[in-house]
Write a protein that holds these residues in place. Structure first.
Motif, PDB file in Angstrom:
ATOM      1  N   PHE A  46       0.864  -1.282   0.020  1.00 28.29           N
ATOM      2  CA  PHE A  46      -0.031   0.060   0.024  1.00 28.29           C
ATOM      3  C   PHE A  46       0.930   1.290  -0.073  1.00 28.29           C
ATOM      4  O   PHE A  46       0.611   2.030  -0.919  1.00 28.29           O
ATOM      5  N   ALA A  47       1.714   1.474   1.166  1.00 25.10           N
ATOM      6  CA  ALA A  47       2.344   2.744   1.265  1.00 25.10           C
ATOM      7  C   ALA A  47       3.358   3.256   0.290  1.00 25.10           C
ATOM      8  O   ALA A  47       3.281   4.119  -0.584  1.00 25.10           O
ATOM      9  N   LEU A  48       4.218   2.119  -0.015  1.00 22.19           N
ATOM     10  CA  LEU A  48       5.524   2.150  -1.150  1.00 22.19           C
ATOM     11  C   LEU A  48       4.722   2.214  -2.557  1.00 22.19           C
ATOM     12  O   LEU A  48       5.110   3.184  -3.250  1.00 22.19           O
ATOM     13  N   PRO A  49       3.808   1.571  -3.135  1.00 20.04           N
ATOM     14  CA  PRO A  49       3.158   1.854  -4.553  1.00 20.04           C
ATOM     15  C   PRO A  49       2.662   3.172  -4.506  1.00 20.04           C
ATOM     16  O   PRO A  49       2.573   3.670  -5.404  1.00 20.04           O
ATOM     17  N   ALA A  50       1.852   3.588  -3.391  1.00 17.41           N
ATOM     18  CA  ALA A  50       1.297   5.039  -3.350  1.00 17.41           C
ATOM     19  C   ALA A  50       2.412   6.018  -3.364  1.00 17.41           C
ATOM     20  O   ALA A  50       2.062   7.187  -4.546  1.00 17.41           O
ATOM     21  N   MET A  51       3.548   5.795  -3.048  1.00 16.17           N
ATOM     22  CA  MET A  51       4.534   6.827  -2.911  1.00 16.17           C
ATOM     23  C   MET A  51       5.103   6.874  -4.327  1.00 16.17           C
ATOM     24  O   MET A  51       5.417   7.764  -4.958  1.00 16.17           O
ATOM     25  N   LEU A  52       5.483   5.860  -5.075  1.00 13.72           N
ATOM     26  CA  LEU A  52       6.393   5.450  -6.329  1.00 13.72           C
ATOM     27  C   LEU A  52       5.094   5.941  -7.226  1.00 13.72           C
ATOM     28  O   LEU A  52       5.757   6.688  -8.240  1.00 13.72           O
ATOM     29  N   PRO A 130      15.547   7.013 -11.202  1.00 15.54           N
ATOM     30  CA  PRO A 130      16.494   6.000 -10.533  1.00 15.54           C
ATOM     31  C   PRO A 130      16.165   4.750  -9.639  1.00 15.54           C
ATOM     32  O   PRO A 130      16.498   3.681 -10.108  1.00 15.54           O
ATOM     33  N   VAL A 131      15.372   4.991  -8.675  1.00 18.35           N
ATOM     34  CA  VAL A 131      14.904   4.225  -7.617  1.00 18.35           C
ATOM     35  C   VAL A 131      13.964   3.134  -8.466  1.00 18.35           C
ATOM     36  O   VAL A 131      14.099   1.920  -8.221  1.00 18.35           O
ATOM     37  N   ALA A 132      13.232   3.707  -9.274  1.00 18.24           N
ATOM     38  CA  ALA A 132      12.140   2.727 -10.114  1.00 18.24           C
ATOM     39  C   ALA A 132      12.919   1.891 -10.838  1.00 18.24           C
ATOM     40  O   ALA A 132      12.850   0.519 -11.076  1.00 18.24           O
ATOM     41  N   MET A 133      13.981   2.182 -11.720  1.00 22.30           N
ATOM     42  CA  MET A 133      14.770   1.392 -12.503  1.00 22.30           C
ATOM     43  C   MET A 133      15.647   0.603 -11.875  1.00 22.30           C
ATOM     44  O   MET A 133      15.744  -0.639 -12.409  1.00 22.30           O
ATOM     45  N   ALA A 134      16.100   0.885 -10.786  1.00 29.13           N
ATOM     46  CA  ALA A 134      17.066   0.015  -9.824  1.00 29.13           C
ATOM     47  C   ALA A 134      16.030  -1.214  -9.170  1.00 29.13           C
ATOM     48  O   ALA A 134      16.365  -2.506  -9.231  1.00 29.13           O
ATOM     49  N   ILE A 135      14.706  -0.988  -9.029  1.00 31.30           N
ATOM     50  CA  ILE A 135      13.808  -1.814  -8.472  1.00 31.30           C
ATOM     51  C   ILE A 135      13.476  -2.839  -9.308  1.00 31.30           C
ATOM     52  O   ILE A 135      13.631  -3.916  -9.449  1.00 31.30           O
ATOM     53  N   MET A 136      13.416  -2.525 -10.666  1.00 32.12           N
ATOM     54  CA  MET A 136      13.012  -3.198 -11.954  1.00 32.12           C
ATOM     55  C   MET A 136      14.212  -4.108 -12.040  1.00 32.12           C
ATOM     56  O   MET A 136      14.001  -5.388 -12.402  1.00 32.12           O
ATOM     57  N   SER A 137      15.445  -3.554 -12.180  1.00 28.39           N
ATOM     58  CA  SER A 137      16.497  -4.510 -12.318  1.00 28.39           C
ATOM     59  C   SER A 137      16.905  -5.390 -11.157  1.00 28.39           C
ATOM     60  O   SER A 137      17.028  -6.878 -11.564  1.00 28.39           O
ATOM     61  N   GLU A 138      16.766  -5.000 -10.056  1.00 33.37           N
ATOM     62  CA  GLU A 138      17.264  -5.937  -8.814  1.00 33.37           C
ATOM     63  C   GLU A 138      15.883  -6.738  -8.363  1.00 33.37           C
ATOM     64  O   GLU A 138      16.129  -7.964  -7.791  1.00 33.37           O
ATOM     65  N   VAL A 139      14.704  -6.318  -8.466  1.00 35.64           N
ATOM     66  CA  VAL A 139      13.457  -7.125  -8.175  1.00 35.64           C
ATOM     67  C   VAL A 139      13.141  -7.898  -9.432  1.00 35.64           C
ATOM     68  O   VAL A 139      12.996  -9.380  -9.130  1.00 35.64           O
ATOM     69  N   PRO A 170       2.922  -5.333  -6.502  1.00 30.75           N
ATOM     70  CA  PRO A 170       2.154  -3.720  -6.385  1.00 30.75           C
ATOM     71  C   PRO A 170       3.145  -2.802  -6.728  1.00 30.75           C
ATOM     72  O   PRO A 170       2.768  -1.677  -7.058  1.00 30.75           O
ATOM     73  N   VAL A 171       4.565  -3.045  -6.267  1.00 28.87           N
ATOM     74  CA  VAL A 171       5.492  -2.221  -6.493  1.00 28.87           C
ATOM     75  C   VAL A 171       5.897  -1.937  -8.099  1.00 28.87           C
ATOM     76  O   VAL A 171       5.925  -0.616  -8.419  1.00 28.87           O
ATOM     77  N   LEU A 172       5.885  -2.758  -8.689  1.00 25.82           N
ATOM     78  CA  LEU A 172       6.143  -2.860 -10.249  1.00 25.82           C
ATOM     79  C   LEU A 172       5.010  -2.207 -10.875  1.00 25.82           C
ATOM     80  O   LEU A 172       5.124  -1.491 -11.924  1.00 25.82           O
ATOM     81  N   LEU A 173       3.840  -2.765 -10.528  1.00 26.60           N
ATOM     82  CA  LEU A 173       2.620  -2.164 -11.097  1.00 26.60           C
ATOM     83  C   LEU A 173       2.493  -0.515 -10.947  1.00 26.60           C
ATOM     84  O   LEU A 173       2.043  -0.025 -11.891  1.00 26.60           O
ATOM     85  N   SER A 174       2.816  -0.046  -9.776  1.00 25.90           N
ATOM     86  CA  SER A 174       2.757   1.404  -9.413  1.00 25.90           C
ATOM     87  C   SER A 174       3.929   2.189 -10.372  1.00 25.90           C
ATOM     88  O   SER A 174       3.535   3.245 -10.655  1.00 25.90           O
ATOM     89  N   ILE A 175       4.988   1.443 -10.677  1.00 26.71           N
ATOM     90  CA  ILE A 175       6.253   1.964 -11.246  1.00 26.71           C
ATOM     91  C   ILE A 175       5.518   2.262 -12.831  1.00 26.71           C
ATOM     92  O   ILE A 175       5.791   3.280 -13.330  1.00 26.71           O
ATOM     93  N   GLY A 176       4.923   1.285 -13.451  1.00 24.72           N
ATOM     94  CA  GLY A 176       4.487   1.341 -14.725  1.00 24.72           C
ATOM     95  C   GLY A 176       3.354   2.326 -14.697  1.00 24.72           C
ATOM     96  O   GLY A 176       3.215   2.912 -15.752  1.00 24.72           O
ATOM     97  N   GLY A 177       2.306   2.372 -13.940  1.00 23.69           N
ATOM     98  CA  GLY A 177       1.094   3.303 -13.862  1.00 23.69           C
ATOM     99  C   GLY A 177       1.506   4.622 -13.646  1.00 23.69           C
ATOM    100  O   GLY A 177       1.204   5.377 -14.603  1.00 23.69           O
ATOM    101  N   GLY A 178       2.735   4.978 -12.926  1.00 24.95           N
ATOM    102  CA  GLY A 178       3.032   6.244 -12.718  1.00 24.95           C
ATOM    103  C   GLY A 178       3.889   6.528 -14.160  1.00 24.95           C
ATOM    104  O   GLY A 178       3.592   7.797 -14.630  1.00 24.95           O
ATOM    105  N   ALA A 179       4.700   5.652 -14.527  1.00 30.09           N
ATOM    106  CA  ALA A 179       5.468   5.838 -16.079  1.00 30.09           C
ATOM    107  C   ALA A 179       4.267   6.408 -16.937  1.00 30.09           C
ATOM    108  O   ALA A 179       4.625   7.100 -17.828  1.00 30.09           O
TER     109      ALA A 179
END
Length: 316
Positions: A46-52, A130-139, A170-179
């Motif tokens: 919830f919290a981290l996806p909302a922020m990203l 950069p945080v979003a791209m690092a998450i995509m790489s490492e996660v 949820p984190v990857l979905l929030s990154i994609g939605g925000g992008a």
């Protein structure tokens, strides 16, 4: 020099202090481990996806996404993964699954939980990209790669199950939605933006407290500390150096991207690496030691890295 180092310590140590608070709460029996698990679920789902989502949507895609950064950061990540995996198999005579677990521990940083609270105060909200791209790489990539290599030979459907779980992350979905919103230039409506801001503000404290609670359940003896030292060195020293090499001298990116990449690479090992090793019953003890040891060392190593990269500490 000393005042500058102390400035970065004063900026970073309160964040690591929240991790220590969660660790102490679990170690002293003040809260049950299930409580920190619940806090971690709230932070992750919830919290981290909302922020990203909010941060990514507020920036044009061209500003938050740099293909060369993603390629260079991912290249550094994969070099660390395969070198540590090969070293564990050849030098320490580990099996493939154990080697992959150690490689993942060196390549998978806590960029989701520690990235935003540590990076954004240093380089601003543009650091969300950069945080979003690092998450995509490492996660996304390391989890998929590590799962395939840790699974027993002949086990079917591992990659399909991992990809399915990543599709609903949820984190990857929030990154994609925000992008997507950033690329289209669609502004989030005021009430929804305030809701996301209010919810996202809880991401840092809850994620860090949950991280500390998880660490409070791990142990580190001398044997495990020695076994974890190589992966910890790879995570906190070799990975940042490779990120600097690839993003700076080789790709020639501007200072912002180089600083962001090195700082993200300098994050301690994510607890996800331990969860992954535990799931496949391979190298879990060694990976838990890497998580704990790298986090303790990073409390001092990360401010030192930030000082070396960015100069004077930012003001309050």
């Amino acid at each position: 020099m000393v005042p500058l180092v102390l400035g970065f310590l004063s900026l970073c140590l309160p964040i690591f202090a929240v991790v220590g608070l969660g660790w102490a709460a679990v170690r002293r029996g003040m809260i049950a481990p299930a409580v920190t698990d619940a806090v971690g679920i709230f932070a992750f789902h919830f919290a981290l996806p909302a922020m990203l989502l909010r941060l990514m949507a507020a920036q044009p895609l061209a500003q938050s996404f740099e293909p060369r950064f993603f390629a260079g950061y991912l290249a550094a990540c994969l070099v660390v993964f395969f070198v540590l995996m090969a070293g564990a198999m050849l030098l320490a005579r580990r099996r493939r699954g154990q080697g992959a677990a150690i490689g993942a521990a060196a390549a998978m940083g806590n960029v989701g939980y520690l990235g935003p609270p540590l990076l954004l105060p240093l380089i601003g909200e543009r650091g969300a990209g950069p945080v979003a791209m690092a998450i995509m790489s490492e996660v996304a990539i390391v989890i998929a790669l590590g799962s395939v290599l840790m699974a027993p030979m002949g086990e079917r459907g591992v990659l399909v199950r991992v990809l399915r779980s990543l599709m609903f992350n949820p984190v990857l979905l929030s990154i994609g939605g925000g992008a997507v919103l950033g690329a289209l230039g669609v502004a989030i409506p005021g009430p929804l933006d305030r809701f996301l801001g209010f919810l996202g503000a809880a991401a840092g404290p809850t994620a860090l407290f949950a991280l500390g609670g998880t660490l409070g359940r791990l142990s580190l003896d001398r044997r495990l500390a020695l076994a974890a030292s190589a992966a910890t060195f790879g995570k906190l020293v070799a990975y940042p150096l490779l990120a600097w090499l690839f993003l700076g001298p080789l790709l020639g990116l501007e200072a912002f991207w180089v600083q962001a990449g090195v700082l993200l690479a300098a994050m301690p090992t994510a607890t996800n690496a331990f969860v992954l090793a535990q799931r496949f019953h391979t190298g879990a003890d060694e990976v838990s030691a890497v998580v704990l040891l790298s986090t303790v060392i990073a409390a001092v190593a990360f401010p030192a890295t930030a000082w070396l990269l960015t100069g004077p500490a930012p003001g309050p």
